[in-house]
Design an enzyme around this catalytic site. Structure first.
Site, PDB file in Angstrom:
ATOM      1  N   GLU A   1       6.528   9.165  -0.415  1.00 12.32           N
ATOM      2  CA  GLU A   1       7.735   9.880   0.005  1.00 12.32           C
ATOM      3  C   GLU A   1       8.964   9.095  -0.425  1.00 12.32           C
ATOM      4  O   GLU A   1      10.059   9.309   0.081  1.00 12.32           O
ATOM      5  CB  GLU A   1       7.724  10.161   1.506  1.00 12.32           C
ATOM      6  CG  GLU A   1       7.578   8.967   2.399  1.00 12.32           C
ATOM      7  CD  GLU A   1       7.637   9.374   3.868  1.00 12.32           C
ATOM      8  OE1 GLU A   1       6.567   9.512   4.457  1.00 12.32           O
ATOM      9  OE2 GLU A   1       8.743   9.540   4.409  1.00 12.32           O
TER      10      GLU A   1
ATOM     11  N   CYS B   1       3.407  10.582   5.358  1.00 16.79           N
ATOM     12  CA  CYS B   1       2.556   9.390   5.197  1.00 16.79           C
ATOM     13  C   CYS B   1       1.098   9.706   4.859  1.00 16.79           C
ATOM     14  O   CYS B   1       0.286   8.790   4.769  1.00 16.79           O
ATOM     15  CB  CYS B   1       2.601   8.539   6.466  1.00 16.79           C
ATOM     16  SG  CYS B   1       4.237   7.925   6.863  1.00 16.79           S
TER      17      CYS B   1
ATOM     18  N   HIS C   1      -3.557   5.805  11.453  1.00 15.64           N
ATOM     19  CA  HIS C   1      -2.215   5.585  10.897  1.00 15.64           C
ATOM     20  C   HIS C   1      -1.443   4.651  11.825  1.00 15.64           C
ATOM     21  O   HIS C   1      -1.576   4.716  13.049  1.00 15.64           O
ATOM     22  CB  HIS C   1      -1.483   6.921  10.746  1.00 15.64           C
ATOM     23  CG  HIS C   1      -0.084   6.758  10.246  1.00 15.64           C
ATOM     24  ND1 HIS C   1       0.228   6.079   9.088  1.00 15.64           N
ATOM     25  CD2 HIS C   1       1.114   7.181  10.751  1.00 15.64           C
ATOM     26  CE1 HIS C   1       1.529   6.090   8.903  1.00 15.64           C
ATOM     27  NE2 HIS C   1       2.095   6.741   9.899  1.00 15.64           N
TER      28      HIS C   1
END
Lengths: 354, 137
Positions: free
Chosen positions: A85, A117, A240
């Site tokens: 990103e 992400c 994550h």
């Protein structure tokens, strides 16, 4: 085994973490945050890309060593996906620069993927599908970000830089074989960056329950049901890592003890590397895992979605770990910089150029 | 200083890879990629790609400002002896401490940004060297 990933696995992996580190307490002090804010989300320091680094250069390094670990000729790679990103160009692919610089075949698929992400995780799913179907022999998925954060935003405590790459190929050559993959996505406005905006915005507390926790719990629950497995069947669980606290919390909600999560944690020492975050955790675990062990990895991307993957480690992992820099070595290789040096490196200072 | 996009693009292989000329006639190697051996003049040469590892021979520091890379100053410009035996002039980056820059330091090639025309222009990438992360066994 799920039909989505028949006879495919991770053939090689590579990681990259920039040399420079900025202490989170320096950021907190500069912007007048509560002195305990960094401890409360367990973030000690973050990696800072140098002025001559970006998602392309870091992705190149990780991909180079994924190929070295796999012992694969770049000419045999049939697809290159870059999840990021923080593309250096809004229009002009990063994947083509990395592929050409590594000597990867020109007869290939190559594209940049964007889903906050988790784009690199989607790249893994695409590579698995292509290998599984026999369309290509090897596919490369790279996660690389120089994560942006508006100066003074709480996000600045964690937003950092790093890259990871996974070479997907036939199970018989793999260090870890896929057992199953599930993905859960919805329209959830927890974090975004508008066209032309330099920095992202986020929905404060909205980033937690309805976004991070709901999506990871959903993807992992689907995977466990599909494979008929329980948390106790896994040796490691990697989630994550927007900070050091969330992965422990989501693991607890799913029934994974802390001991299975901490080996894959990287964020407290390098920050949130966005597309490389959970996948650097997977790389770190592959470097300590033993043949036969089972790994759960669940990346998350705002917007929002989560992928859950189950892998079983093979005996091929043992002789590939030290063919390239390990995540542990990259975490320990560091030089501290001041906020001013960080601001210069990350182009936070407005100046006349060109 | 704005680069010629077409010249840089045509030469990109030499920016992305360390290409060595090996002479099949006299057996010597040279850098960069050449069509003729600089030692014996033979055109019986082959081009091989270096693995990108070597040792530092010596270095200097430059403060010379070039448009598009002002933020990268000062620069360490080194002479690197590649493991394949040839010497290459190149920028050395990620040096934690100048006192660590000694002849014999192990270095490895990395892709980095050379410069950018302006915030809207092309970004030029090429190889530089960093102190090796993996040490030789």
């Amino acid at each position: 085994m799920s039909r989505c990933c028949v006879k495919t696995g991770v053939v090689g992996w590579g990681a990259y973490i920039p040399l420079y580190r900025l202490r989170s307490k320096e950021i907190a002090s500069l912007w007048g945050f509560d002195p305990n804010v960094a401890d409360s989300i367990w973030i000690e320091e973050k990696s800072v890309a140098s002025v001559d680094e970006d998602a392309i250069t870091m992705g190149w390094y990780a991909a180079k060593y994924a190929l070295v670990r796999g012992g694969v000729n770049p000419e045999d790679v049939g697809a290159v996906f870059v999840g990021t990103e923080s593309k250096p160009y809004a229009v002009k692919p990063s994947s083509t620069v990395i592929a050409d610089a590594l000597g990867i075949s020109r007869k290939k698929l190559a594209t940049d993927l964007e889903f906050a992400c988790r784009a690199a995780a989607e790249g893994i799913r695409l590579a698995v599908a292509l290998v599984s179907s026999g369309s290509i022999k090897y596919g490369l998925s790279i996660g690389s970000d120089t994560a942006q954060a508006s100066p003074g935003d709480v996000l600045e405590l964690t937003a950092s830089s790093g890259a990871v790459a996974f070479l997907i190929g036939p199970a018989e050559e793999s260090v870890a074989v896929f057992e199953g993959l599930t993905t859960y996505v919805t329209d959830t406005p927890d974090f975004w960056r508008r066209e032309g905006s330099k920095y992202p915005s986020h929905g404060e507390g909205f980033t937690g329950e309805p976004a991070y926790f709901h999506h990871i719990i959903s993807s992992v629950t689907m995977l466990l049901e599909e494979l008929g497995l329980k948390p106790s069947d896994f040796d490691y669980a990697i989630f994550h890592q927007p900070n050091g606290k969330f992965p422990l919390q989501v693991g607890r909600a799913l029934g994974f003890p802390k001991e299975k999560i901490t080996p894959g944690l990287v964020t407290p020492w390098i920050g949130n590397t966005y597309n490389a975050s959970a996948l650097l955790g997977l790389a770190k675990v592959l470097e300590i895992a033993k043949p036969g062990q089972r790994i759960l990895v669940a990346p998350f991307g705002s917007g929002a979605g989560s992928d859950a993957m189950s892998l079983v480690v093979t005996d091929k992992v043992l002789d590939r770990v030290h063919k390239a820099p390990t995540v542990e070595e990259l975490i320990n290789r560091k030089k501290y910089v001041s906020y001013a040096e960080y601001a210069k490196s990350r182009n936070l200072i407005l100046r006349n150029v060109g | 200083m704005k680069h010629s996009i077409s010249i840089f693009w045509r030469d990109r292989e030499n920016h992305y890879k360390l290409l060595i000329t090996k002479c099949r006639n006299c057996g010597k190697s040279s850098y960069p990629k050449l069509k003729r051996c600089p030692y014996c003049g033979s055109t019986n040469v082959e081009v091989v790609e270096s693995k990108g590892r070597g040792t530092l021979v010596n270095y200097t520091i430059t403060y010379f400002r070039v448009d598009g890379s002002e933020a990268m100053l000062p620069k360490v410009i080194g002479l690197v002896k590649l493991d394949e035996g040839v010497k290459v002039p190149a920028e050395i980056v990620d040096v934690p401490d100048l006192s660590s820059l000694k002849p014999g330091l192990e270095v490895e090639a990395v892709l980095r940004k050379y410069s950018s025309d302006d915030p809207h222009g092309l970004i030029y990438y090429g190889l530089k060297f960093i102190p090796s992360i993996i040490k030789k066994q």
